[in-house]
Design a protein around this motif. Sequence first.
Motif, PDB file in Angstrom:
ATOM      1  N   GLY A 271       0.826  -1.207   0.000  1.00  0.00           N
ATOM      2  CA  GLY A 271       0.000   0.000   0.000  1.00  0.00           C
ATOM      3  C   GLY A 271       0.851   1.243   0.000  1.00  0.00           C
ATOM      4  N   THR A 272       0.174   2.371  -0.190  1.00  0.00           N
ATOM      5  CA  THR A 272       0.841   3.670  -0.208  1.00  0.00           C
ATOM      6  C   THR A 272       0.093   4.619   0.705  1.00  0.00           C
ATOM      7  N   VAL A 273       0.839   5.377   1.492  1.00  0.00           N
ATOM      8  CA  VAL A 273       0.230   6.359   2.391  1.00  0.00           C
ATOM      9  C   VAL A 273       1.162   7.556   2.498  1.00  0.00           C
ATOM     10  N   VAL A 274       0.559   8.743   2.577  1.00  0.00           N
ATOM     11  CA  VAL A 274       1.326   9.977   2.768  1.00  0.00           C
ATOM     12  C   VAL A 274       1.118  10.446   4.208  1.00  0.00           C
ATOM     13  N   LEU A 275       2.209  10.550   4.936  1.00  0.00           N
ATOM     14  CA  LEU A 275       2.171  10.947   6.338  1.00  0.00           C
ATOM     15  C   LEU A 275       2.644  12.384   6.467  1.00  0.00           C
ATOM     16  N   ASP A 276       1.851  13.204   7.148  1.00  0.00           N
ATOM     17  CA  ASP A 276       2.222  14.588   7.441  1.00  0.00           C
ATOM     18  C   ASP A 276       2.683  14.628   8.893  1.00  0.00           C
ATOM     19  N   VAL A 277       3.984  14.738   9.088  1.00  0.00           N
ATOM     20  CA  VAL A 277       4.577  14.603  10.421  1.00  0.00           C
ATOM     21  C   VAL A 277       4.907  15.985  10.976  1.00  0.00           C
ATOM     22  N   LEU A 278       4.446  16.242  12.193  1.00  0.00           N
ATOM     23  CA  LEU A 278       4.669  17.518  12.869  1.00  0.00           C
ATOM     24  C   LEU A 278       5.786  17.352  13.884  1.00  0.00           C
ATOM     25  N   ASP A 279       6.754  18.255  13.842  1.00  0.00           N
ATOM     26  CA  ASP A 279       7.903  18.167  14.746  1.00  0.00           C
ATOM     27  C   ASP A 279       8.449  19.569  14.974  1.00  0.00           C
ATOM     28  N   PRO A 280       8.232  20.148  16.164  1.00  0.00           N
ATOM     29  CA  PRO A 280       8.719  21.510  16.404  1.00  0.00           C
ATOM     30  C   PRO A 280      10.234  21.633  16.320  1.00  0.00           C
ATOM     31  N   TYR A 281      10.964  20.526  16.526  1.00  0.00           N
ATOM     32  CA  TYR A 281      12.421  20.565  16.404  1.00  0.00           C
ATOM     33  C   TYR A 281      12.873  20.491  14.945  1.00  0.00           C
ATOM     34  N   GLY A 282      11.976  20.067  14.051  1.00  0.00           N
ATOM     35  CA  GLY A 282      12.262  20.097  12.626  1.00  0.00           C
ATOM     36  C   GLY A 282      12.849  18.832  12.030  1.00  0.00           C
ATOM     37  N   TYR A 283      13.471  17.965  12.835  1.00  0.00           N
ATOM     38  CA  TYR A 283      14.182  16.822  12.275  1.00  0.00           C
ATOM     39  C   TYR A 283      13.253  15.853  11.547  1.00  0.00           C
ATOM     40  N   ALA A 284      12.071  15.657  12.066  1.00  0.00           N
ATOM     41  CA  ALA A 284      11.136  14.700  11.467  1.00  0.00           C
ATOM     42  C   ALA A 284       9.989  15.389  10.747  1.00  0.00           C
ATOM     43  N   ALA A 285      10.003  16.711  10.680  1.00  0.00           N
ATOM     44  CA  ALA A 285       8.867  17.448  10.119  1.00  0.00           C
ATOM     45  C   ALA A 285       8.814  17.290   8.604  1.00  0.00           C
ATOM     46  N   GLY A 286       7.596  17.193   8.074  1.00  0.00           N
ATOM     47  CA  GLY A 286       7.412  17.143   6.635  1.00  0.00           C
ATOM     48  C   GLY A 286       6.387  16.113   6.235  1.00  0.00           C
ATOM     49  N   ARG A 287       6.146  16.050   4.933  1.00  0.00           N
ATOM     50  CA  ARG A 287       5.261  15.033   4.376  1.00  0.00           C
ATOM     51  C   ARG A 287       6.114  13.960   3.709  1.00  0.00           C
ATOM     52  N   PHE A 288       5.744  12.699   3.968  1.00  0.00           N
ATOM     53  CA  PHE A 288       6.535  11.577   3.493  1.00  0.00           C
ATOM     54  C   PHE A 288       5.617  10.540   2.859  1.00  0.00           C
ATOM     55  N   ARG A 289       5.987  10.110   1.679  1.00  0.00           N
ATOM     56  CA  ARG A 289       5.241   9.054   0.997  1.00  0.00           C
ATOM     57  C   ARG A 289       5.907   7.711   1.269  1.00  0.00           C
ATOM     58  N   LEU A 290       5.139   6.822   1.863  1.00  0.00           N
ATOM     59  CA  LEU A 290       5.588   5.465   2.146  1.00  0.00           C
ATOM     60  C   LEU A 290       4.911   4.531   1.154  1.00  0.00           C
ATOM     61  N   GLU A 291       5.703   3.826   0.363  1.00  0.00           N
ATOM     62  CA  GLU A 291       5.174   2.881  -0.611  1.00  0.00           C
ATOM     63  C   GLU A 291       5.702   1.490  -0.275  1.00  0.00           C
ATOM     64  N   VAL A 292       4.765   0.569  -0.027  1.00  0.00           N
ATOM     65  CA  VAL A 292       5.124  -0.786   0.375  1.00  0.00           C
ATOM     66  C   VAL A 292       4.772  -1.748  -0.755  1.00  0.00           C
ATOM     67  N   SER A 293       5.746  -2.574  -1.140  1.00  0.00           N
ATOM     68  CA  SER A 293       5.543  -3.547  -2.207  1.00  0.00           C
ATOM     69  C   SER A 293       4.807  -4.763  -1.677  1.00  0.00           C
ATOM     70  N   PRO A 294       4.307  -5.630  -2.567  1.00  0.00           N
ATOM     71  CA  PRO A 294       3.649  -6.856  -2.091  1.00  0.00           C
ATOM     72  C   PRO A 294       4.539  -7.731  -1.222  1.00  0.00           C
ATOM     73  N   GLY A 295       5.847  -7.635  -1.371  1.00  0.00           N
ATOM     74  CA  GLY A 295       6.747  -8.427  -0.542  1.00  0.00           C
ATOM     75  C   GLY A 295       7.030  -7.842   0.821  1.00  0.00           C
ATOM     76  N   GLY A 296       6.524  -6.637   1.101  1.00  0.00           N
ATOM     77  CA  GLY A 296       6.703  -6.032   2.411  1.00  0.00           C
ATOM     78  C   GLY A 296       7.831  -5.041   2.508  1.00  0.00           C
ATOM     79  N   THR A 297       8.701  -4.971   1.481  1.00  0.00           N
ATOM     80  CA  THR A 297       9.757  -3.964   1.503  1.00  0.00           C
ATOM     81  C   THR A 297       9.177  -2.617   1.084  1.00  0.00           C
ATOM     82  N   ALA A 298       9.883  -1.542   1.443  1.00  0.00           N
ATOM     83  CA  ALA A 298       9.291  -0.222   1.265  1.00  0.00           C
ATOM     84  C   ALA A 298      10.301   0.782   0.759  1.00  0.00           C
ATOM     85  N   THR A 299       9.775   1.829   0.155  1.00  0.00           N
ATOM     86  CA  THR A 299      10.542   3.034  -0.119  1.00  0.00           C
ATOM     87  C   THR A 299       9.836   4.178   0.596  1.00  0.00           C
ATOM     88  N   ALA A 300      10.597   5.158   1.002  1.00  0.00           N
ATOM     89  CA  ALA A 300      10.032   6.318   1.682  1.00  0.00           C
ATOM     90  C   ALA A 300      10.791   7.549   1.224  1.00  0.00           C
TER      91      ALA A 300
END
Length: 414
Positions: free
Chosen positions: A322-351
């Motif tokens: 599956g594919t999901v876009v996560l909007d992550v809030l982080d006041p320190y900035g390190y994890a802040a942003g929108r990230f697309r997670l794409e998971v293949s049928p085998g369970g491996t992913a790109t982000a």
Amino acid sequence: MSLEVRTLEASDFAGWLRATRLGFHRPATVGDEEIELRRPYTDLARTQGAFDDGRCVATFRSMPRDLTVPGGAVLPASAITHVTVSATHRRRGVASRMMANELAATAERGEPLAILIAAEYPIYGRFGFGPAAGVTEWHVDTARAGLRPPGDDEDGRVELVDPADVLKSGPELHERVRVQVPGSINRNDRWWELFTGKVRMSADEPWKEPIFAFYRDSSGRVDGLAAYTVADEWHGMYPQAPLEIKNLIAATPAAERALWRYLLSIDWVTTVRTGFRAHDDVMPLLLADRRAARVDNSSDFLWLRFVDVPRSLAARTYAAPGTVVLDVLDPYGYAAGRFRLEVSPGGTATAEAAPSAAPDLTLTAADLAALYLGDESAVRLATIGQVTESRPGTAAQVDALFRTSRKPWAIDGF
């Protein structure tokens, strides 16, 4: 006078140790032997102190560790420990300054995650940490428990061994175990020396040598290790010996079942305290009467913080495509942003960062940390309004992606 926060010089170390002791409400006296033992294993470049007129009044340090994530990959992590502020200097922002320094250094070192064991729950969420792997501790009444019969695959044996045997075979066993257990970290040589009593870090810390037991399979390979102590307690002429498990790890189901069966059937032992286990440990399932295992404590334990979200998300495997876009809030900035997670049928992913993509789920860095190893549910968090769906059903989809067959477990503290 303003407080000076900085990394340590060699001459600061004894005062830093004294401040650490005071921060944990222990006597401040530090012997020369303890200083000599601890100093080689403390990286001063990763160790901070806050100083008031030359006296250390707050402490903080980190260590490099490898964290196992779902699927068996390991990621370098900054393991934060020895965080204290003396009672005379609380509420001055000292811990916040040291944490900010550490997160910046973590990013510079290229460690995608930071981890810690939270002494108090409310402290670390504001720094972007979330509870990622919990623990449960049971108290077992052995007279009531009963035990299921051994399985056909339990063709090995349990044997009592010496500390030297543990030093020889324990590290290899642990390496086999930890890649199977999300939330676990590596152990260094000093861990094993302390565990077996070869080295005592402090004379005022009581230590009783455990009894050590191996499980060997039919070929003689060490597949499990248990360490435990038994108190010499009698009521009149009746023994009532409580057993306390210090460590139990197993590389195979047969080893795990055999070690539990051994520990729960030792003569004179009336109660067994399990120590910190995974929330879904199999031990209660081995009992004929599961009510004999009473939960003494069930709590958060390992907390996690993202520094590099795409690298961390891509490292683990997932339970469904599956594919999901996560909007992550982080006041320190390190994890802040929108990230697309794409998971293949085998369970491996790109982000990858996807700043212009429409978000499916909005959550904080701490919320994502709670989901990352499989300990928490996005649907639960959405129910209380802690995460927000932009696309209906996203929380359930995230749960399907992040689901793990077993709960994560931080085998060791630090």
